[in-house]
Design a protein around this motif. Structure first.
Motif, PDB file in Angstrom:
ATOM      1  N   UNK A  68       6.288  14.641   2.732  1.00 60.74           N
ATOM      2  CA  UNK A  68       7.563  13.972   2.475  1.00 60.74           C
ATOM      3  C   UNK A  68       8.006  13.170   3.695  1.00 60.74           C
ATOM      4  N   UNK A  69       8.515  11.978   3.394  1.00 58.83           N
ATOM      5  CA  UNK A  69       9.118  11.127   4.429  1.00 58.83           C
ATOM      6  C   UNK A  69      10.397  10.556   3.867  1.00 58.83           C
ATOM      7  N   UNK A  70      11.337  10.379   4.719  1.00 61.83           N
ATOM      8  CA  UNK A  70      12.603   9.819   4.270  1.00 61.83           C
ATOM      9  C   UNK A  70      12.576   8.322   4.449  1.00 61.83           C
TER      10      UNK A  70
ATOM     11  N   UNK B   5       0.827  -1.197   0.000  1.00 69.08           N
ATOM     12  CA  UNK B   5       0.000   0.000   0.000  1.00 69.08           C
ATOM     13  C   UNK B   5       0.868   1.256   0.000  1.00 69.08           C
ATOM     14  N   UNK B   6       1.926   1.239   0.776  1.00 69.38           N
ATOM     15  CA  UNK B   6       2.773   2.432   0.846  1.00 69.38           C
ATOM     16  C   UNK B   6       3.553   2.628  -0.451  1.00 69.38           C
ATOM     17  N   UNK B   7       3.850   1.565  -1.159  1.00 70.47           N
ATOM     18  CA  UNK B   7       4.572   1.696  -2.425  1.00 70.47           C
ATOM     19  C   UNK B   7       3.720   2.362  -3.500  1.00 70.47           C
ATOM     20  N   UNK B   8       2.435   2.229  -3.385  1.00 67.37           N
ATOM     21  CA  UNK B   8       1.577   2.823  -4.412  1.00 67.37           C
ATOM     22  C   UNK B   8       1.662   4.341  -4.395  1.00 67.37           C
ATOM     23  N   UNK B   9       2.071   4.907  -3.278  1.00 67.72           N
ATOM     24  CA  UNK B   9       2.170   6.364  -3.197  1.00 67.72           C
ATOM     25  C   UNK B   9       3.620   6.825  -3.083  1.00 67.72           C
TER      26      UNK B   9
ATOM     27  N   UNK C 269       7.260   7.808  -4.594  1.00 62.72           N
ATOM     28  CA  UNK C 269       7.934   8.292  -5.797  1.00 62.72           C
ATOM     29  C   UNK C 269       9.427   8.253  -5.517  1.00 62.72           C
ATOM     30  N   UNK C 270      10.152   7.664  -6.431  1.00 59.06           N
ATOM     31  CA  UNK C 270      11.598   7.604  -6.291  1.00 59.06           C
ATOM     32  C   UNK C 270      12.204   8.552  -7.311  1.00 59.06           C
TER      33      UNK C 270
END
Length: 138
Positions: A136-138, A94-98, A100-101
């Motif tokens: 933003x999160x690191x 779920x977190x990967x869907x949002x 951006x790299x």
């Protein structure tokens, strides 16, 4: 005279037989008493062994119950771990869907978090997106 001698011999023989029988009987009584003593000691030992067997049996039953409880607990925890692993997997997906790299950004010496935020806000202006620093999160 022969009759009196015969009586004396018979009496003497009878006394000897009586003494021998008395000796044998005393010996038998002594051995029976010794056997009774041994039997009593064996009965005491048997009772002690019986108590010990009951104690060990009780301990074995308790340990068996504890092992069964531990196995049930282990099974429950294994299921719980699998469920948590699945939850983590779902959260990661779920977190990967949002996510951006951003690649190929030049690295600065002594780069700070503020530097990274300014790079992202610069990109958001170019792609015309509204991204705030709290997004933003690191």
């Amino acid at each position: 005279m022969f009759a009196s001698w015969n009586k004396i011999q018979t009496r003497t023989l009878s006394e000897k037989i009586e003494q021998q029988q008395s000796t044998i009987l005393n010996k038998l009584v002594s051995e029976v008493n010794e056997l009774n003593t041994q039997n009593s000691e064996l009965n005491k030992s048997f009772l002690e062994v019986e108590k010990l067997v009951k104690f060990v049996s009780t301990q074995y039953d308790d340990i068996s119950k504890n092992v069964l409880d531990l196995e049930n607990g282990n099974s429950y925890l294994t299921q719980k771990v699998k469920a948590l692993e699945n939850s983590i997997k779902d959260l990661q997906l779920f977190s990967r869907s949002s996510t951006i790299e951003i690649r190929n950004v030049l690295v600065k010496d002594n780069e700070t978090l503020d530097d990274l935020v300014s790079v992202v806000t610069g990109i958001e202006k170019i792609i015309d997106e509204n991204i705030t620093p709290t997004d933003l999160r690191d």
